[in-house]
Write an enzyme that holds these catalytic residues in place. Structure first.
Site, PDB file in Angstrom:
ATOM      1  N   MET A 127      66.409 -70.672 -67.013  1.00  9.92           N
ATOM      2  CA  MET A 127      65.491 -71.658 -67.590  1.00  9.92           C
ATOM      3  C   MET A 127      64.115 -71.006 -67.770  1.00  9.92           C
ATOM      4  O   MET A 127      63.516 -70.531 -66.808  1.00  9.92           O
ATOM      5  CB  MET A 127      65.364 -72.884 -66.683  1.00  9.92           C
ATOM      6  CG  MET A 127      66.614 -73.749 -66.591  1.00  9.92           C
ATOM      7  SD  MET A 127      67.252 -74.314 -68.187  1.00  9.92           S
ATOM      8  CE  MET A 127      65.850 -75.201 -68.860  1.00  9.92           C
TER       9      MET A 127
ATOM     10  N   HIS B  64      75.032 -78.222 -70.847  1.00 11.50           N
ATOM     11  CA  HIS B  64      74.079 -77.908 -69.768  1.00 11.50           C
ATOM     12  C   HIS B  64      73.818 -79.195 -68.988  1.00 11.50           C
ATOM     13  O   HIS B  64      73.147 -80.099 -69.478  1.00 11.50           O
ATOM     14  CB  HIS B  64      72.787 -77.381 -70.418  1.00 11.50           C
ATOM     15  CG  HIS B  64      71.667 -77.105 -69.464  1.00 11.50           C
ATOM     16  ND1 HIS B  64      70.376 -76.865 -69.900  1.00 11.50           N
ATOM     17  CD2 HIS B  64      71.628 -77.020 -68.113  1.00 11.50           C
ATOM     18  CE1 HIS B  64      69.601 -76.650 -68.856  1.00 11.50           C
ATOM     19  NE2 HIS B  64      70.326 -76.748 -67.755  1.00 11.50           N
TER      20      HIS B  64
ATOM     21  N   HIS C 120      74.314 -76.299 -78.140  1.00  8.61           N
ATOM     22  CA  HIS C 120      73.837 -76.471 -76.762  1.00  8.61           C
ATOM     23  C   HIS C 120      73.546 -77.953 -76.546  1.00  8.61           C
ATOM     24  O   HIS C 120      72.762 -78.569 -77.276  1.00  8.61           O
ATOM     25  CB  HIS C 120      72.579 -75.628 -76.538  1.00  8.61           C
ATOM     26  CG  HIS C 120      72.073 -75.670 -75.128  1.00  8.61           C
ATOM     27  ND1 HIS C 120      72.581 -74.875 -74.124  1.00  8.61           N
ATOM     28  CD2 HIS C 120      71.098 -76.417 -74.549  1.00  8.61           C
ATOM     29  CE1 HIS C 120      71.943 -75.129 -72.992  1.00  8.61           C
ATOM     30  NE2 HIS C 120      71.041 -76.073 -73.214  1.00  8.61           N
TER      31      HIS C 120
ATOM     32  N   MET D 294      71.079 -85.103 -69.144  1.00  3.17           N
ATOM     33  CA  MET D 294      70.075 -85.343 -68.088  1.00  3.17           C
ATOM     34  C   MET D 294      70.287 -86.720 -67.476  1.00  3.17           C
ATOM     35  O   MET D 294      70.564 -87.676 -68.194  1.00  3.17           O
ATOM     36  CB  MET D 294      68.674 -85.299 -68.691  1.00  3.17           C
ATOM     37  CG  MET D 294      68.367 -84.038 -69.460  1.00  3.17           C
ATOM     38  SD  MET D 294      66.724 -84.124 -70.157  1.00  3.17           S
ATOM     39  CE  MET D 294      66.692 -82.603 -71.108  1.00  3.17           C
TER      40      MET D 294
ATOM     41  N   SER E 240      69.725 -76.384 -79.676  1.00  3.54           N
ATOM     42  CA  SER E 240      69.819 -77.468 -78.690  1.00  3.54           C
ATOM     43  C   SER E 240      69.715 -78.811 -79.402  1.00  3.54           C
ATOM     44  O   SER E 240      68.690 -79.148 -80.006  1.00  3.54           O
ATOM     45  CB  SER E 240      68.691 -77.343 -77.660  1.00  3.54           C
ATOM     46  OG  SER E 240      68.720 -78.478 -76.840  1.00  3.54           O
TER      47      SER E 240
ATOM     48  N   ASP F 157      72.382 -80.891 -73.896  1.00  2.00           N
ATOM     49  CA  ASP F 157      71.659 -81.145 -72.649  1.00  2.00           C
ATOM     50  C   ASP F 157      71.951 -82.544 -72.121  1.00  2.00           C
ATOM     51  O   ASP F 157      71.615 -83.538 -72.758  1.00  2.00           O
ATOM     52  CB  ASP F 157      70.144 -81.027 -72.902  1.00  2.00           C
ATOM     53  CG  ASP F 157      69.744 -79.602 -73.186  1.00  2.00           C
ATOM     54  OD1 ASP F 157      70.000 -78.732 -72.340  1.00  2.00           O
ATOM     55  OD2 ASP F 157      69.158 -79.352 -74.268  1.00  2.00           O
TER      56      ASP F 157
ATOM     57  N   MET G  32      72.058 -81.289 -66.356  1.00  2.00           N
ATOM     58  CA  MET G  32      70.873 -81.401 -65.494  1.00  2.00           C
ATOM     59  C   MET G  32      71.031 -82.697 -64.711  1.00  2.00           C
ATOM     60  O   MET G  32      70.331 -83.686 -64.941  1.00  2.00           O
ATOM     61  CB  MET G  32      69.607 -81.401 -66.357  1.00  2.00           C
ATOM     62  CG  MET G  32      69.253 -80.010 -66.859  1.00  2.00           C
ATOM     63  SD  MET G  32      68.169 -80.031 -68.280  1.00  2.00           S
ATOM     64  CE  MET G  32      69.398 -80.181 -69.571  1.00  2.00           C
TER      65      MET G  32
ATOM     66  N   ASP H 250      66.956 -70.497 -71.944  1.00  5.09           N
ATOM     67  CA  ASP H 250      66.811 -71.880 -72.394  1.00  5.09           C
ATOM     68  C   ASP H 250      65.388 -72.387 -72.172  1.00  5.09           C
ATOM     69  O   ASP H 250      64.961 -72.577 -71.032  1.00  5.09           O
ATOM     70  CB  ASP H 250      67.817 -72.745 -71.621  1.00  5.09           C
ATOM     71  CG  ASP H 250      67.895 -74.163 -72.160  1.00  5.09           C
ATOM     72  OD1 ASP H 250      67.294 -74.435 -73.218  1.00  5.09           O
ATOM     73  OD2 ASP H 250      68.565 -74.992 -71.516  1.00  5.09           O
TER      74      ASP H 250
HETATM   75  C1  DX5 Z   1      65.288 -78.368 -71.440  1.00  6.43           C
HETATM   76  C2  DX5 Z   1      66.608 -78.178 -72.093  1.00  6.43           C
HETATM   77  C3  DX5 Z   1      66.565 -77.286 -73.261  1.00  6.43           C
HETATM   78  C4  DX5 Z   1      65.726 -77.806 -74.400  1.00  6.43           C
HETATM   79  C5  DX5 Z   1      65.167 -76.609 -75.109  1.00  6.43           C
HETATM   80  O1  DX5 Z   1      65.463 -79.065 -70.258  1.00  6.43           O
HETATM   81  O2  DX5 Z   1      67.532 -77.616 -71.180  1.00  6.43           O
HETATM   82  O3  DX5 Z   1      67.868 -76.965 -73.733  1.00  6.43           O
HETATM   83  O4  DX5 Z   1      66.447 -78.600 -75.299  1.00  6.43           O
HETATM   84  O5  DX5 Z   1      64.268 -77.051 -76.049  1.00  6.43           O
HETATM   85  P1  DX5 Z   1      63.122 -76.150 -76.671  1.00  6.43           P
HETATM   86  O6  DX5 Z   1      63.798 -75.026 -77.385  1.00  6.43           O
HETATM   87  O7  DX5 Z   1      62.396 -77.095 -77.566  1.00  6.43           O
HETATM   88  O8  DX5 Z   1      62.276 -75.655 -75.516  1.00  6.43           O
HETATM   89 ZN    ZN Z   2      69.460 -76.801 -71.975  1.00 11.64          ZN
END
Ligand code: DX5
Ligand code: ZN
Length: 225
Positions: free
Chosen positions: A137, A66, A33, A37, A8, A35, A68, A175
């Site tokens: 998640m 991903h 991956h 947000m 990630s 993220d 969010m 994740d």
């Molecule tokens: C959290 C993200 C994850 C995050 C995972 O909201 O969706 O992808 O980056 O990070 P770790 O592996 O540090 O929990």
């Molecule tokens: Zn994620």
């Protein structure tokens, strides 16, 4: 099937993003991956389109995005243009999930659905054949570096059953809080893709950490076959 490892990028060093992307390129990792947000669906803002564009410019593996964000339908074609191969939306953010999944596929991407820790996997039963990937998640979305929620194992087993009962080909991605301590058990329960952020990027030797995760899952895959 070989388990995929998806570092990630949220946990990368943003001041050295190109270096960290090249590291993933050279490693045994399978996917990037990413993220996204919005500060509304989750209490954090990560990065947006220009950064994804820059990442895609250097990344030479599958881009797993991903989202969010609330109302993700607004940006489906934008993410396709930015080079996303897989686009995952949150179950909790979609009023018309079936329509959203079709729109993602029509834009040429694989369609994923992410479930918050409190969302029951059975809610996906009626659309499982339309979903390429379910992102379970294993922390509350919004931040890297949180601890793995143990109830995830049960959810993965239940989801695996739903997929098998419906003859679906859906991949199960995990994740949040993935480390060498839970990777093997997750694969045993049916996980196909492991996302790892902090565990990879905060380690002394990320390439070696990725290799180690891959090795742990490889032995479980051999055991299962
Ligand atoms: C959290 C993200 C994850 C995050 C995972 O909201 O969706 O992808 O980056 O990070 P770790 O592996 O540090 O929990
Ligand atoms: Zn994620």
């Amino acid at each position: 099937m070989n388990t995929k490892i998806a570092p990630s990028i949220l946990a990368a060093d943003f001041a050295n993003l190109q270096r960290d992307i090249e590291m993933v390129n050279q490693s045994e990792a399978d996917w990037f991956h990413i993220d996204i947000m919005d500060g509304v669906f989750v209490p954090n803002i990560s990065f947006g389109m220009p950064v994804l564009k820059a990442i895609n410019h250097h990344a030479n593996k599958t881009i797993d995005v991903h989202l969010m964000i609330v109302d993700p339908d607004r940006y489906i074609t934008t993410f396709a243009e930015l080079g996303a191969d897989i686009l995952t939306v949150h179950y909790e953010a979609c009023t018309h999930l079936h329509r959203t999944l079709q729109a993602i596929k029509n834009a040429g991407m694989k369609a994923g659905v992410a479930l918050n820790p409190h969302t029951n996997v059975s809610l996906l039963e009626d659309v499982i054949n339309d979903i390429d990937l379910v992102c379970v998640m294993s922390v509350n979305p919004g931040f890297g570096g949180q601890s793995f929620i143990e109830n995830t194992y049960k959810k993965v087993r239940q989801l695996q059953e739903i997929i098998a009962d419906n003859n679906a080909t859906t991949l199960i991605e995990i994740d949040g809080g993935v480390t060498n301590k839970n990777a093997q058990e997750l694969v045993k329960c049916g996980a196909n893709v492991l996302v790892a952020g902090s565990y990879v990027f905060k380690s002394n030797d990320p390439i070696e950490t990725i290799r180690d995760l891959k090795e742990i899952t490889r032995s479980e895959n051999i055991h299962n076959s």
